[in-house]
Design an enzyme around this catalytic site. Sequence first.
Site, PDB file in Angstrom:
ATOM      1  CG  HIS A   1      14.695  -0.144  16.429  1.00  0.00           C
ATOM      2  ND1 HIS A   1      13.264  -0.115  15.683  1.00  0.00           N
ATOM      3  CD2 HIS A   1      15.048  -1.148  16.657  1.00  0.00           C
ATOM      4  CE1 HIS A   1      13.323  -1.602  15.763  1.00  0.00           C
ATOM      5  NE2 HIS A   1      14.483  -2.186  16.226  1.00  0.00           N
TER       6      HIS A   1
ATOM      7  CG  ASN B   1      15.640  -7.497  19.333  1.00  0.00           C
ATOM      8  OD1 ASN B   1      14.849  -6.486  18.980  1.00  0.00           O
ATOM      9  ND2 ASN B   1      16.546  -8.044  18.895  1.00  0.00           N
TER      10      ASN B   1
ATOM     11  CG  ASP C   1      10.624   1.626  15.115  1.00  0.00           C
ATOM     12  OD1 ASP C   1      11.177   0.995  14.219  1.00  0.00           O
ATOM     13  OD2 ASP C   1      10.658   1.097  16.302  1.00  0.00           O
TER      14      ASP C   1
ATOM     15  CG  ASN D   1      12.822  -8.378  16.236  1.00  0.00           C
ATOM     16  OD1 ASN D   1      11.885  -9.402  15.833  1.00  0.00           O
ATOM     17  ND2 ASN D   1      14.010  -8.471  15.695  1.00  0.00           N
TER      18      ASN D   1
END
Length: 195
Positions: free
Chosen positions: A28, A75, A100, A121
Amino acid sequence: MLFKSSGSFSWLVVFLGNPGPRYECTRHNAGFMAGDALAKKLGVNISRLRFKALTAECEINGERVLLMKPQTFMNLSGEAVGEAARFYKIPPEHVLVVSDEVSLPLGKLRVRQKGSAGGHNGLKSVIAALGSDGFPRVRIGVGAPPHPEYDMADWVLSVFRNQDLEDMQSAAQRAAEAVITYISDGPERAMNRFN
């Protein structure tokens, strides 16, 4: 090419990731890795805290650019992006987001002028904050989970190791180049060269 002024910027380049040592070198955080690669190339440090993000000012081909690593966790990335874009009146088409991408093979890049969040997200949050999906992005492939039952959250928070880490470091370098090319030479050139 450092400058003290915090005047206006023509571009905002956002690198998505999660803050803190726990998330370093995870899938991530491919965006953060690209940010570090670009900062090193340009001789700046993405370290000044503002807009809920670590930032640096730089110049790319005569354009004033604000580099940003949101510190809100993935997020909520849009909180930082929306604040900075509104403050400097930067339109979505000049907010370049690096993230990513699990649907691309490890290390492969995809440059796009706009698009959906594709289940990401961080991108969802940026789209909500800007009220638009019309912003360019450089997506860095981190590979799909090894089997369908694998938990996606566990996968994107897993750490790159050995050859994967080396491949990602070189992908981060290429993503940094893609950002420079996009801003300097425009989307067509960047897409032709890096997709």
